[in-house]
Write a protein that holds these residues in place. Sequence first.
Motif, PDB file in Angstrom:
ATOM      1  N   PRO B 263       0.856  -1.190   0.000  1.00  0.00           N
ATOM      2  CA  PRO B 263       0.000   0.000   0.000  1.00  0.00           C
ATOM      3  C   PRO B 263       0.890   1.236   0.000  1.00  0.00           C
ATOM      4  O   PRO B 263       1.845   1.327   0.768  1.00  0.00           O
ATOM      5  CB  PRO B 263      -0.776  -0.110   1.320  1.00  0.00           C
ATOM      6  N   ASN B 264       0.610   2.130  -0.879  1.00  0.00           N
ATOM      7  CA  ASN B 264       1.520   3.256  -1.061  1.00  0.00           C
ATOM      8  C   ASN B 264       1.086   4.478  -0.250  1.00  0.00           C
ATOM      9  O   ASN B 264       0.583   5.455  -0.787  1.00  0.00           O
ATOM     10  CB  ASN B 264       1.628   3.587  -2.548  1.00  0.00           C
ATOM     11  N   LEU B 265       1.275   4.382   1.047  1.00  0.00           N
ATOM     12  CA  LEU B 265       0.928   5.471   1.945  1.00  0.00           C
ATOM     13  C   LEU B 265       2.036   6.533   1.874  1.00  0.00           C
ATOM     14  O   LEU B 265       3.209   6.206   1.975  1.00  0.00           O
ATOM     15  CB  LEU B 265       0.848   4.905   3.361  1.00  0.00           C
ATOM     16  N   PRO B 266       1.681   7.826   1.705  1.00  0.00           N
ATOM     17  CA  PRO B 266       2.746   8.837   1.665  1.00  0.00           C
ATOM     18  C   PRO B 266       3.495   8.901   2.994  1.00  0.00           C
ATOM     19  O   PRO B 266       2.943   8.587   4.053  1.00  0.00           O
ATOM     20  CB  PRO B 266       1.997  10.137   1.385  1.00  0.00           C
ATOM     21  N   ALA B 269       1.994  10.632   5.966  1.00  0.00           N
ATOM     22  CA  ALA B 269       0.902   9.910   6.624  1.00  0.00           C
ATOM     23  C   ALA B 269       1.474   8.941   7.656  1.00  0.00           C
ATOM     24  O   ALA B 269       0.919   8.768   8.746  1.00  0.00           O
ATOM     25  CB  ALA B 269       0.078   9.162   5.588  1.00  0.00           C
ATOM     26  N   ARG B 270       2.595   8.309   7.314  1.00  0.00           N
ATOM     27  CA  ARG B 270       3.228   7.402   8.271  1.00  0.00           C
ATOM     28  C   ARG B 270       3.795   8.171   9.464  1.00  0.00           C
ATOM     29  O   ARG B 270       3.751   7.721  10.595  1.00  0.00           O
ATOM     30  CB  ARG B 270       4.329   6.601   7.580  1.00  0.00           C
ATOM     31  N   ILE B 271       4.339   9.348   9.195  1.00  0.00           N
ATOM     32  CA  ILE B 271       4.849  10.187  10.285  1.00  0.00           C
ATOM     33  C   ILE B 271       3.694  10.580  11.207  1.00  0.00           C
ATOM     34  O   ILE B 271       3.817  10.520  12.441  1.00  0.00           O
ATOM     35  CB  ILE B 271       5.565  11.437   9.707  1.00  0.00           C
ATOM     36  N   TYR B 272       2.569  10.959  10.605  1.00  0.00           N
ATOM     37  CA  TYR B 272       1.385  11.286  11.400  1.00  0.00           C
ATOM     38  C   TYR B 272       0.982  10.089  12.268  1.00  0.00           C
ATOM     39  O   TYR B 272       0.744  10.218  13.471  1.00  0.00           O
ATOM     40  CB  TYR B 272       0.226  11.691  10.481  1.00  0.00           C
ATOM     41  N   ASP B 273       0.938   8.904  11.656  1.00  0.00           N
ATOM     42  CA  ASP B 273       0.565   7.701  12.411  1.00  0.00           C
ATOM     43  C   ASP B 273       1.543   7.429  13.551  1.00  0.00           C
ATOM     44  O   ASP B 273       1.148   7.056  14.651  1.00  0.00           O
ATOM     45  CB  ASP B 273       0.536   6.479  11.476  1.00  0.00           C
ATOM     46  N   ALA B 274       2.827   7.604  13.273  1.00  0.00           N
ATOM     47  CA  ALA B 274       3.853   7.326  14.285  1.00  0.00           C
ATOM     48  C   ALA B 274       3.719   8.290  15.463  1.00  0.00           C
ATOM     49  O   ALA B 274       3.733   7.879  16.629  1.00  0.00           O
ATOM     50  CB  ALA B 274       5.246   7.435  13.666  1.00  0.00           C
ATOM     51  N   TYR B 434       5.145  21.993   8.104  1.00  0.00           N
ATOM     52  CA  TYR B 434       4.227  22.502   7.068  1.00  0.00           C
ATOM     53  C   TYR B 434       3.595  21.348   6.291  1.00  0.00           C
ATOM     54  O   TYR B 434       2.389  21.359   6.013  1.00  0.00           O
ATOM     55  CB  TYR B 434       4.959  23.456   6.112  1.00  0.00           C
ATOM     56  N   GLU B 435       4.404  20.367   5.944  1.00  0.00           N
ATOM     57  CA  GLU B 435       3.872  19.183   5.241  1.00  0.00           C
ATOM     58  C   GLU B 435       2.771  18.518   6.057  1.00  0.00           C
ATOM     59  O   GLU B 435       1.732  18.119   5.541  1.00  0.00           O
ATOM     60  CB  GLU B 435       4.993  18.152   5.070  1.00  0.00           C
ATOM     61  N   LEU B 436       3.053  18.367   7.359  1.00  0.00           N
ATOM     62  CA  LEU B 436       2.082  17.725   8.242  1.00  0.00           C
ATOM     63  C   LEU B 436       0.798  18.556   8.327  1.00  0.00           C
ATOM     64  O   LEU B 436      -0.310  18.022   8.423  1.00  0.00           O
ATOM     65  CB  LEU B 436       2.715  17.520   9.631  1.00  0.00           C
ATOM     66  N   THR B 437       0.959  19.886   8.269  1.00  0.00           N
ATOM     67  CA  THR B 437      -0.194  20.781   8.286  1.00  0.00           C
ATOM     68  C   THR B 437      -1.127  20.484   7.111  1.00  0.00           C
ATOM     69  O   THR B 437      -2.343  20.378   7.282  1.00  0.00           O
ATOM     70  CB  THR B 437       0.277  22.248   8.192  1.00  0.00           C
ATOM     71  N   HIS B 438      -0.525  20.349   5.947  1.00  0.00           N
ATOM     72  CA  HIS B 438      -1.353  20.067   4.764  1.00  0.00           C
ATOM     73  C   HIS B 438      -2.034  18.710   4.900  1.00  0.00           C
ATOM     74  O   HIS B 438      -3.180  18.543   4.506  1.00  0.00           O
ATOM     75  CB  HIS B 438      -0.497  20.156   3.498  1.00  0.00           C
ATOM     76  N   TYR B 439      -1.331  17.761   5.491  1.00  0.00           N
ATOM     77  CA  TYR B 439      -1.937  16.444   5.718  1.00  0.00           C
ATOM     78  C   TYR B 439      -3.122  16.565   6.679  1.00  0.00           C
ATOM     79  O   TYR B 439      -4.190  15.980   6.459  1.00  0.00           O
ATOM     80  CB  TYR B 439      -0.882  15.475   6.261  1.00  0.00           C
ATOM     81  N   LEU B 440      -2.948  17.348   7.742  1.00  0.00           N
ATOM     82  CA  LEU B 440      -4.024  17.525   8.729  1.00  0.00           C
ATOM     83  C   LEU B 440      -5.226  18.252   8.117  1.00  0.00           C
ATOM     84  O   LEU B 440      -6.363  18.075   8.551  1.00  0.00           O
ATOM     85  CB  LEU B 440      -3.507  18.302   9.942  1.00  0.00           C
TER      86      LEU B 440
END
Lengths: 541, 541
Positions: B263-266, B269-274, B434-440
């Motif tokens: 599964p190609n999770l960006p 997204a994995r950083i968010y999960d961690a 900033y990347e995480l912000t866009h993910y959120l």
Amino acid sequence: MKIALVQASFIEGAFGKNLTTIITHIRKAKDLGVDIVVFPELAISGGNVGDIADYDDFGESNLNAINAIASECRDIAVVVGCYIPTENTVLRPFFNAACFIAEGKMQQIVAKTVLNDSDISEESRYFEPNTDFLTCTYKNETFAIVISDDISVPVVSMEFSVNPMDQISKQSPTFAICIGAVPFDYNQREIRHTVISTNAARYEIPFLFVNMVGGHNNIVYDGGSLVANAQGEITYEMNYFKEDVYVVNLNNKQENISEFEIPNLPKIARIYDAITCGLRDYFARSGFKKAVIGLSGGIDSAVTAALMVDVLGKENVMGVLLPSEFSTSHSIKDAEDLAKNLGIEYDIVPIKTAYNTFMQMFEPRWQDLPFDVTEENLQARIRAVVLMSYSNKFKAMLVNTSNKSEAAVGYGTLYGDLCGGISALGDLYKTQVYELTHYLNRNGIRIPENTITKAPSAELRPGQKDADSLPDYDILDKLLYAHLEGKNNAEQLLAMGFDQALVNKVLKLIRLNEYKRCQAPPIIRVSTCAFGHGRRFPVVW
Amino acid sequence: MKIALVQASFIEGAFGKNLTTIITHIRKAKDLGVDIVVFPELAISGGNVGDIADYDDFGESNLNAINAIASECRDIAVVVGCYIPTENTVLRPFFNAACFIAEGKMQQIVAKTVLNDSDISEESRYFEPNTDFLTCTYKNETFAIVISDDISVPVVSMEFSVNPMDQISKQSPTFAICIGAVPFDYNQREIRHTVISTNAARYEIPFLFVNMVGGHNNIVYDGGSLVANAQGEITYEMNYFKEDVYVVNLNNKQENISEFEIPNLPKIARIYDAITCGLRDYFARSGFKKAVIGLSGGIDSAVTAALMVDVLGKENVMGVLLPSEFSTSHSIKDAEDLAKNLGIEYDIVPIKTAYNTFMQMFEPRWQDLPFDVTEENLQARIRAVVLMSYSNKFKAMLVNTSNKSEAAVGYGTLYGDLCGGISALGDLYKTQVYELTHYLNRNGIRIPENTITKAPSAELRPGQKDADSLPDYDILDKLLYAHLEGKNNAEQLLAMGFDQALVNKVLKLIRLNEYKRCQAPPIIRVSTCAFGHGRRFPVVW
């Protein structure tokens, strides 16, 4: 054979400065007709570099220094400790090596075999263990080179199966050189004497041990380098906590006679020397010339202030008295008496207005919630804000005044009295702080009598005493020592006679308060188990 | 042969709880007709116990658990990781062992050979390396058991000379079980796939890899256990950041066909999960149900608040806005917008009166000394006092909002914005925040647009912007990554094209600010080089 033992301080990562120290000593030794000059373990890089070694130029800098030293080695030989890069077929990037350099070039690399990964040491993070056991030869003399734990572990742990000296001694060395970077702790000197004596007697050859000296962050290398004759008698002990050079003439039979008596310095005097050495070098290396200390009238801040006066001079120590509404009148008087005794400048900054201001800010949300630990901590944190403001404004390092008993059970406020750039007393139990007080007062009263005799109190609520929530320090400290240094678990502590409820309470407090200790300042280490880097516990478990 | 892979969370030192987890899974597996149940590395004690292992009952507790497991092993076998005490003729007290238990007793102890002492690992502090290479046999099948780095190091470092699987494979195992307690980092998944595939293909046997899962202080074990067939194809990947059980039937040829697509999770997204997994378990284990966060209107506190809402629920997150006279009007609006978007409760507590009160307290000594870093820090420290008071009063953990870029260069106030019980973003560079912000914000605006688009500022003096004293984060973060993760020294950074003045300035700032980082809260680790325990640098050098 004339051998110069150079007990010097080598600074982490300061390759240029360390090389200058080494070359200066080589040249002086030449003038004295010395055959071999010996420097401590890891002298080229400093002893406690951590992950500085991760960077490519670190190995290179070690090798460059070796080349520079080699070019000085005409008519003189050198033994010096350094990092030597390994091949990339092994896991660790370096050997912890003693280089034997003579006739302008590296003659032999002797690597450390018994790597230390206990307490503050983590040699396996960086070093590959040695597997070759060879003697060195110079001017027709064959001798052994070994490194610190290579000779101490087989003595301290008698059942240990690896003994490098057993291997090397098959080649009949006529003497042994041991280099070390062994940190001080208050039992270290006796162990060191035993280790060197035992080895000399066992292999029937003289042993020359050269140790690092100086304060290096939380670690203090204490020097105390040693010479033992072939009978295992200590014939010379070098200075403690000071740079020192001693030239041994192994051909001079007179020198081999032991007329040496171990100076019998009390343990607390050595602790005093270690802490002041550690603080002195920490201040020097961090560029701070001044210290600021919050003076509560209690014993911890009084002892810390006296230590800092001895380290920096009274003109460089500033006291700040921060009375609250719960401070008793004697606290202010005791703190003022201390400042006057020590001759230091001090300010009185009452915290009541700040306290009231914060309580007003909280009022819309707090409303009528009762006084609790919040308000106690608030006082301690206001004090920290004042002290850190003094620190910033006057470029004075705030010295933390917490002791080990408090740190163990979490008796202190995070971002309050736990603040500071360095902790002077963090490895001393409260009872040891009293001992140190008497030592500081040995030539006259510096710490006021009332500070010593009154019951300890944080004075964060009316009439509070430490003894309200903690057992007497006499008992608490014995229990903490048995658990922290002695590694006794709950069952073993009960068998030693400690009360069950007390054991449960104290062990739980130790476990729950790791979150405070993990954010504490570096602590000058004087015991075999200081809080900080040498004691790795999860915060939550 | 049916093999159950149990990817579960095991808590440090919680022997009773961990044993219950293990036995529950064994009984369930029996019902499913499973032959062998596999648990992760160090499952019995938890993976990251540190010096808890120093105490006598630790080895005993491991052995007692093994006995309890053995009594469950009738008609089923178990592979489980634990500490096995060594003889005292060796230096380290334990083996990092995989125990193979069947027919009611321990059949074989397989110890780990390749010990990991890099980054956050320090296995040589506790473990003796293995030197025996043996297969295990059960129901006439011969198989290999190996432990994490035993198979990864020979793949990652191709020149490495020790390869346990090469030894074991001489005895012709028909499949291999590998147990691990391998922490997450944002490159770990790709490495893990390569390692398992490469080993399976090289030895032409199926490989079953079981990893630990769950947040454990600063470390997050990510699960993601794997099955590879004898052709080296990944046939199954278990859940990430969740407990999971998978039963492999090695006799079922269908299962060996790879229809598996990764599964190609960006990465983000994995950083968010961690991070959320780490925070969730840290809160659960520390007993805190609520979080308090200082909301500045800036991006770091906004992202931290959004993460905590996802972890604890909006009703358990409290924001505090702490405007000073230097706060811009949009800061308050941005913070309020955030709180409204997230649906969290918030208070506004202006710090001006407290600031003025302190300045009056200092007046007798400060007099006309100019505004400097003292006054900037004072604002940050007053905020910390307020936030910690909220934390104490409402039993809510203060979550630190600092990022890795700031921590690197020391842009932050010790005992001010560096406070907190845990750091959520401390291992993310500003550009990653900033990347995480866009993910959120991927499913709608949670973090206000203006917070994202405005220039970052600490707002501690009029008109201040981060860019006044720091380079653009785009450049700074690239440089920091190359130096911290990439281990490039100054010379190498220049060769990579970074500006000389910038390199000198940034490397100096990193060195000078260790004193702040050494007192920082634990940081949830997501990179290969997080600040904290995994990066050991002296404070002064």
